[in-house]
Design a protein around this motif. Sequence first.
Motif, PDB file in Angstrom:
ATOM      1  N   VAL A 149     -39.350 141.888 -48.919  1.00 54.02           N
ATOM      2  CA  VAL A 149     -39.587 141.395 -47.573  1.00 54.02           C
ATOM      3  C   VAL A 149     -38.493 141.989 -46.689  1.00 54.02           C
ATOM      4  O   VAL A 149     -37.314 141.696 -46.884  1.00 54.02           O
ATOM      5  CB  VAL A 149     -39.571 139.853 -47.521  1.00 54.02           C
ATOM      6  CG1 VAL A 149     -39.813 139.364 -46.107  1.00 54.02           C
ATOM      7  CG2 VAL A 149     -40.612 139.279 -48.482  1.00 54.02           C
ATOM      8  N   ILE A 150     -38.895 142.830 -45.742  1.00 53.97           N
ATOM      9  CA  ILE A 150     -37.938 143.555 -44.910  1.00 53.97           C
ATOM     10  C   ILE A 150     -37.842 142.899 -43.540  1.00 53.97           C
ATOM     11  O   ILE A 150     -38.851 142.722 -42.849  1.00 53.97           O
ATOM     12  CB  ILE A 150     -38.347 145.034 -44.754  1.00 53.97           C
ATOM     13  CG1 ILE A 150     -38.467 145.691 -46.137  1.00 53.97           C
ATOM     14  CG2 ILE A 150     -37.348 145.775 -43.870  1.00 53.97           C
ATOM     15  CD1 ILE A 150     -39.011 147.093 -46.104  1.00 53.97           C
ATOM     16  N   SER A 151     -36.625 142.557 -43.157  1.00 54.15           N
ATOM     17  CA  SER A 151     -36.369 141.968 -41.840  1.00 54.15           C
ATOM     18  C   SER A 151     -36.749 142.949 -40.742  1.00 54.15           C
ATOM     19  O   SER A 151     -36.798 144.160 -40.960  1.00 54.15           O
ATOM     20  CB  SER A 151     -34.885 141.625 -41.704  1.00 54.15           C
ATOM     21  OG  SER A 151     -34.526 140.624 -42.621  1.00 54.15           O
ATOM     22  N   GLY A 152     -36.961 142.421 -39.566  1.00 59.05           N
ATOM     23  CA  GLY A 152     -37.329 143.239 -38.424  1.00 59.05           C
ATOM     24  C   GLY A 152     -36.316 144.339 -38.155  1.00 59.05           C
ATOM     25  O   GLY A 152     -35.112 144.088 -38.122  1.00 59.05           O
ATOM     26  N   GLN A 153     -36.831 145.538 -37.978  1.00 57.56           N
ATOM     27  CA  GLN A 153     -35.997 146.704 -37.700  1.00 57.56           C
ATOM     28  C   GLN A 153     -36.217 147.141 -36.258  1.00 57.56           C
ATOM     29  O   GLN A 153     -37.360 147.274 -35.813  1.00 57.56           O
ATOM     30  CB  GLN A 153     -36.336 147.849 -38.662  1.00 57.56           C
ATOM     31  CG  GLN A 153     -36.052 147.514 -40.107  1.00 57.56           C
ATOM     32  CD  GLN A 153     -34.589 147.176 -40.327  1.00 57.56           C
ATOM     33  OE1 GLN A 153     -33.703 147.963 -40.019  1.00 57.56           O
ATOM     34  NE2 GLN A 153     -34.327 145.983 -40.835  1.00 57.56           N
ATOM     35  N   ILE A 154     -35.109 147.341 -35.565  1.00 54.61           N
ATOM     36  CA  ILE A 154     -35.177 147.842 -34.197  1.00 54.61           C
ATOM     37  C   ILE A 154     -34.640 149.271 -34.177  1.00 54.61           C
ATOM     38  O   ILE A 154     -34.058 149.724 -35.163  1.00 54.61           O
ATOM     39  CB  ILE A 154     -34.438 146.916 -33.214  1.00 54.61           C
ATOM     40  CG1 ILE A 154     -32.943 146.819 -33.543  1.00 54.61           C
ATOM     41  CG2 ILE A 154     -35.089 145.534 -33.179  1.00 54.61           C
ATOM     42  CD1 ILE A 154     -32.132 146.014 -32.535  1.00 54.61           C
ATOM     43  N   PRO A 155     -34.839 149.996 -33.089  1.00 51.36           N
ATOM     44  CA  PRO A 155     -34.461 151.411 -33.052  1.00 51.36           C
ATOM     45  C   PRO A 155     -32.960 151.652 -32.865  1.00 51.36           C
ATOM     46  O   PRO A 155     -32.511 152.146 -31.838  1.00 51.36           O
ATOM     47  CB  PRO A 155     -35.275 151.968 -31.891  1.00 51.36           C
ATOM     48  CG  PRO A 155     -35.488 150.798 -30.991  1.00 51.36           C
ATOM     49  CD  PRO A 155     -35.606 149.622 -31.897  1.00 51.36           C
TER      50      PRO A 155
ATOM     51  N   GLU B  63     -38.259 154.749 -39.323  1.00 51.48           N
ATOM     52  CA  GLU B  63     -37.315 155.449 -40.207  1.00 51.48           C
ATOM     53  C   GLU B  63     -36.313 154.461 -40.819  1.00 51.48           C
ATOM     54  O   GLU B  63     -35.951 154.581 -41.992  1.00 51.48           O
ATOM     55  CB  GLU B  63     -36.580 156.556 -39.449  1.00 51.48           C
ATOM     56  CG  GLU B  63     -37.450 157.751 -39.091  1.00 51.48           C
ATOM     57  CD  GLU B  63     -37.880 158.587 -40.288  1.00 51.48           C
ATOM     58  OE1 GLU B  63     -37.201 158.552 -41.336  1.00 51.48           O
ATOM     59  OE2 GLU B  63     -38.899 159.291 -40.183  1.00 51.48           O
ATOM     60  N   ASN B  64     -35.868 153.472 -40.042  1.00 47.58           N
ATOM     61  CA  ASN B  64     -34.975 152.451 -40.579  1.00 47.58           C
ATOM     62  C   ASN B  64     -35.677 151.643 -41.673  1.00 47.58           C
ATOM     63  O   ASN B  64     -35.099 151.341 -42.718  1.00 47.58           O
ATOM     64  CB  ASN B  64     -34.481 151.523 -39.464  1.00 47.58           C
ATOM     65  CG  ASN B  64     -33.591 152.228 -38.462  1.00 47.58           C
ATOM     66  OD1 ASN B  64     -33.099 153.328 -38.705  1.00 47.58           O
ATOM     67  ND2 ASN B  64     -33.388 151.593 -37.324  1.00 47.58           N
TER      68      ASN B  64
ATOM     69  N   ILE C 166     -38.147 152.686 -43.566  1.00 45.15           N
ATOM     70  CA  ILE C 166     -38.298 153.568 -44.721  1.00 45.15           C
ATOM     71  C   ILE C 166     -36.993 153.670 -45.507  1.00 45.15           C
ATOM     72  O   ILE C 166     -37.007 153.673 -46.742  1.00 45.15           O
ATOM     73  CB  ILE C 166     -38.808 154.957 -44.286  1.00 45.15           C
ATOM     74  CG1 ILE C 166     -40.265 154.847 -43.827  1.00 45.15           C
ATOM     75  CG2 ILE C 166     -38.670 155.983 -45.409  1.00 45.15           C
ATOM     76  CD1 ILE C 166     -40.809 156.094 -43.158  1.00 45.15           C
ATOM     77  N   ALA C 167     -35.862 153.705 -44.819  1.00 48.23           N
ATOM     78  CA  ALA C 167     -34.570 153.761 -45.511  1.00 48.23           C
ATOM     79  C   ALA C 167     -34.374 152.526 -46.383  1.00 48.23           C
ATOM     80  O   ALA C 167     -33.875 152.622 -47.510  1.00 48.23           O
ATOM     81  CB  ALA C 167     -33.436 153.884 -44.496  1.00 48.23           C
ATOM     82  N   ILE C 168     -34.797 151.377 -45.898  1.00 46.46           N
ATOM     83  CA  ILE C 168     -34.680 150.134 -46.681  1.00 46.46           C
ATOM     84  C   ILE C 168     -35.645 150.164 -47.853  1.00 46.46           C
ATOM     85  O   ILE C 168     -35.284 149.772 -48.970  1.00 46.46           O
ATOM     86  CB  ILE C 168     -34.900 148.911 -45.778  1.00 46.46           C
ATOM     87  CG1 ILE C 168     -33.764 148.829 -44.748  1.00 46.46           C
ATOM     88  CG2 ILE C 168     -34.994 147.633 -46.605  1.00 46.46           C
ATOM     89  CD1 ILE C 168     -34.012 147.870 -43.619  1.00 46.46           C
ATOM     90  N   LEU C 169     -36.869 150.623 -47.622  1.00 47.81           N
ATOM     91  CA  LEU C 169     -37.831 150.767 -48.723  1.00 47.81           C
ATOM     92  C   LEU C 169     -37.245 151.634 -49.832  1.00 47.81           C
ATOM     93  O   LEU C 169     -37.270 151.260 -51.009  1.00 47.81           O
ATOM     94  CB  LEU C 169     -39.136 151.402 -48.226  1.00 47.81           C
ATOM     95  CG  LEU C 169     -40.080 150.538 -47.418  1.00 47.81           C
ATOM     96  CD1 LEU C 169     -41.112 151.404 -46.696  1.00 47.81           C
ATOM     97  CD2 LEU C 169     -40.767 149.516 -48.310  1.00 47.81           C
ATOM     98  N   GLU C 170     -36.709 152.795 -49.445  1.00 47.89           N
ATOM     99  CA  GLU C 170     -36.154 153.720 -50.437  1.00 47.89           C
ATOM    100  C   GLU C 170     -34.958 153.128 -51.160  1.00 47.89           C
ATOM    101  O   GLU C 170     -34.800 153.328 -52.367  1.00 47.89           O
ATOM    102  CB  GLU C 170     -35.786 155.040 -49.757  1.00 47.89           C
ATOM    103  CG  GLU C 170     -37.009 155.819 -49.312  1.00 47.89           C
ATOM    104  CD  GLU C 170     -36.690 157.052 -48.483  1.00 47.89           C
ATOM    105  OE1 GLU C 170     -35.521 157.248 -48.088  1.00 47.89           O
ATOM    106  OE2 GLU C 170     -37.633 157.833 -48.220  1.00 47.89           O
TER     107      GLU C 170
END
Length: 130
Positions: A32-38, A60-61, A63-67
């Motif tokens: 579960v990924i928290s909200g990502q802002i630019p 992109e932020n 995706i970095a967390i997914l990876e």
Amino acid sequence: MKRNVIFTENAPKPIGPYSQAILVENPDKLLVISGQIPINPETGEIVKGDIREQARQAIENLIAILEAAGATVDDVIKVTVYLRDMKDFEDFNKVYEEYFGHSKPARAVIEVSDLPKGVKIEIEAIAAFE
């Protein structure tokens, strides 16, 4: 793990790069990924610019967390997008489709009155993977 797209003619057809629903059977991991802002992670600064530039950085932020967790965009099963202005939807959707157009997770897009640091977009996601 089995990931199945659910589609029924008894509900409205998707009108964009998303699915009516995703059914995941026996996921080993749920992220579960928290909200990502630019925010540019190298500078810590908000990416200035239009919705396309801000959407690209927020994704992109994400995706970095997914990876970092060992997952990919293909493992994302649900995305929630918060836009400050629904007039940005079409431009946002074009960028979103570049990243999620092939996997089409379930998605909701919501217009909100404001977002942290005055950004135009925030994106959160749920991924299920082995």
